[in-house]
Design an enzyme around this catalytic site. Structure first.
Site, PDB file in Angstrom:
ATOM      1  N   ARG A  34      -7.992   5.944   7.384  1.00 30.31           N
ATOM      2  CA  ARG A  34      -7.901   4.910   7.313  1.00 30.31           C
ATOM      3  C   ARG A  34      -6.687   3.972   6.831  1.00 30.31           C
ATOM      4  O   ARG A  34      -6.924   3.817   5.524  1.00 30.31           O
ATOM      5  CB  ARG A  34      -7.520   3.892   9.141  1.00 30.31           C
ATOM      6  CG  ARG A  34      -6.805   3.295   9.399  1.00 30.31           C
ATOM      7  CD  ARG A  34      -6.176   1.552   9.037  1.00 30.31           C
ATOM      8  NE  ARG A  34      -7.253   0.991   8.888  1.00 30.31           N
ATOM      9  CZ  ARG A  34      -7.356  -0.160   8.660  1.00 30.31           C
ATOM     10  NH1 ARG A  34      -6.265  -0.123   7.455  1.00 30.31           N
ATOM     11  NH2 ARG A  34      -8.914  -1.319   7.978  1.00 30.31           N
ATOM     12  N   ASP A  35      -8.544   3.193   6.152  1.00 32.42           N
ATOM     13  CA  ASP A  35      -8.601   2.230   5.540  1.00 32.42           C
ATOM     14  C   ASP A  35      -8.430   2.445   4.173  1.00 32.42           C
ATOM     15  O   ASP A  35      -8.193   2.094   2.916  1.00 32.42           O
ATOM     16  CB  ASP A  35     -10.034   1.113   5.746  1.00 32.42           C
ATOM     17  CG  ASP A  35      -9.798  -0.004   4.667  1.00 32.42           C
ATOM     18  OD1 ASP A  35      -8.696  -0.674   4.787  1.00 32.42           O
ATOM     19  OD2 ASP A  35     -10.396  -0.961   4.630  1.00 32.42           O
ATOM     20  N   HIS A 226     -18.374  -5.362   6.582  1.00 34.15           N
ATOM     21  CA  HIS A 226     -16.982  -4.644   6.019  1.00 34.15           C
ATOM     22  C   HIS A 226     -16.978  -5.522   4.597  1.00 34.15           C
ATOM     23  O   HIS A 226     -17.303  -6.255   4.505  1.00 34.15           O
ATOM     24  CB  HIS A 226     -16.461  -4.535   6.958  1.00 34.15           C
ATOM     25  CG  HIS A 226     -14.610  -4.350   6.034  1.00 34.15           C
ATOM     26  ND1 HIS A 226     -14.395  -3.478   6.636  1.00 34.15           N
ATOM     27  CD2 HIS A 226     -14.166  -4.289   5.300  1.00 34.15           C
ATOM     28  CE1 HIS A 226     -13.317  -2.374   6.684  1.00 34.15           C
ATOM     29  NE2 HIS A 226     -13.603  -3.503   5.095  1.00 34.15           N
ATOM     30  N   HIS A 228     -16.342  -4.356   0.783  1.00 30.39           N
ATOM     31  CA  HIS A 228     -15.501  -3.895  -0.684  1.00 30.39           C
ATOM     32  C   HIS A 228     -16.107  -3.894  -1.704  1.00 30.39           C
ATOM     33  O   HIS A 228     -17.262  -4.973  -1.776  1.00 30.39           O
ATOM     34  CB  HIS A 228     -14.116  -4.085  -0.377  1.00 30.39           C
ATOM     35  CG  HIS A 228     -12.863  -3.889   0.325  1.00 30.39           C
ATOM     36  ND1 HIS A 228     -11.864  -3.287   0.301  1.00 30.39           N
ATOM     37  CD2 HIS A 228     -13.192  -3.811   1.993  1.00 30.39           C
ATOM     38  CE1 HIS A 228     -11.492  -2.928   0.982  1.00 30.39           C
ATOM     39  NE2 HIS A 228     -12.074  -3.871   2.433  1.00 30.39           N
ATOM     40  N   CYS A 259      -7.749  -3.020  -1.609  1.00 33.24           N
ATOM     41  CA  CYS A 259      -7.421  -4.152  -1.483  1.00 33.24           C
ATOM     42  C   CYS A 259      -6.132  -4.194  -2.546  1.00 33.24           C
ATOM     43  O   CYS A 259      -6.239  -4.451  -3.820  1.00 33.24           O
ATOM     44  CB  CYS A 259      -8.463  -4.879  -1.400  1.00 33.24           C
ATOM     45  SG  CYS A 259      -6.999  -6.764  -0.732  1.00 33.24           S
TER      46      CYS A 259
END
Length: 327
Positions: A34-35, A226, A228, A259
């Protein structure tokens, strides 16, 4: 820094490892399908997505964020959400989840038989306005309906606090706002809340401070990390979280993702890199490292580029070399 809150005492976070003060087991939610894939510009077939999910399940993944029920106009890559969920084998003990930003998304996820729905709210007013065109308070009110619906239908509710360590528009984000949003999501019934470094600017000390602050208001067992890897700090931030007792993390196979609001963003922390760290620390994950590496190499080949997982690439090269010597 203030002393750790009482709920960080050994044994209260699901089992800490003696004097090291690290969790004995860590639970990873795999967010690659998904992400990881949602920002890919090239079309990815439902067949490829289903194959990726199957490979991850074969690697022992028990928490799989499969897809997102959002408008195809805004996220065309997720237009096949129902098809992907229908094509995945359902295995005992696995939690299948989907992002549901509104009631329409929730209804789609419910019809597709998910076990868990995921909601999110930003800790930055600027990001909330730019991303979903409403204030933080308005976003929380919207998600309250989804949370209530999840409860009525017996679905688990997971949540994320976006931009918890920095915002591309306003810069620094006050810790008290992160704590406030975390409290609100927990009050809605979220059993797990990912404190999220959406643009990858956080550092280890900052991560410790934010996690400790949140743990003053909600149980530590409800918090997840979470991260990045925009500035190469994601694995360090995982370690910092472990040191205060966090035992849940989101990770993305092969470091997939990114992102769109952060220039140079490289994606989520790679699952292979996190698992390599955890296994070297003697922490249980229930995951098969070789199968994860193979899944990461496979999806990277499908996308026509090299995996972003350093551990994955190093191990793949090592095993290939050993195999060549053996022959």
């Amino acid at each position: 820094m203030s002393s750790p809150p009482s709920n960080l005492v050994s044994g209260s976070s699901g089992g800490l490892r003696g004097g090291q003060g690290l969790p004995a087991r860590v639970f990873i939610t795999e967010v690659g399908p998904r992400d990881g894939l949602q920002n890919e510009k090239q079309p990815i077939s439902a067949t490829t997505k289903i194959e990726l999910c199957e490979r991850l399940l074969n690697a022992g993944v028990q928490r799989l964020e499969v897809t997102s029920f959002v408008s195809p106009k805004w996220v065309p890559q997720m237009a096949d959400a129902a098809e992907v969920l229908a094509g995945i084998s359902r295995r005992s003990g696995v939690r299948y989840s989907a992002l549901t930003p509104n009631m329409k998304g929730f209804e789609g996820a419910l019809a597709s038989g998910v076990d868990e729905v995921v909601i999110f709210a930003a800790a930055s007013e600027a990001f909330s306005q730019r991303n979903i065109n409403c204030s933080i308070a308005e976003s929380l009110a919207r998600f309250e309906r989804v949370a209530q619906a999840a409860k009525r239908h017996g679905l688990k509710l997971r949540a994320a606090v976006s931009t918890a360590f920095g915002c591309p528009y306003q810069g620094e984000v006050p810790v008290e706002i992160v704590v406030h949003v975390t409290e609100q999501l927990y009050a809605m019934g979220a059993t797990e809340i990912s404190v999220s470094d959406t643009i990858g600017v956080g550092t280890a000390q900052q991560v410790k401070e934010v996690m400790l602050a949140c743990a003053q208001s909600v149980p530590l067992t409800a918090l997840a990390g979470h991260f990045h890897d925009t500035y190469g700090q994601a694995v360090a931030n995982v370690m910092a979280s472990l040191e205060v007792g966090v035992d849940k993390f989101d990770a993305s196979i092969a470091g997939l993702g990114g992102c769109p609001y952060a220039k140079g963003a490289t994606g989520n922390v790679a699952t292979e890199d996190v698992v390599y760290l955890l296994h070297k620390l003697g922490i249980e994950t229930g995951l098969d490292m070789q199968a994860l590496v193979e899944a990461g190499q496979w999806i990277s080949q499908q996308l026509g580029r090299k995996s972003l997982s350093r551990a994955g690439n190093a191990l793949a090269a090592k095993w290939q070399s050993e195999e060549a010597v053996a022959q």
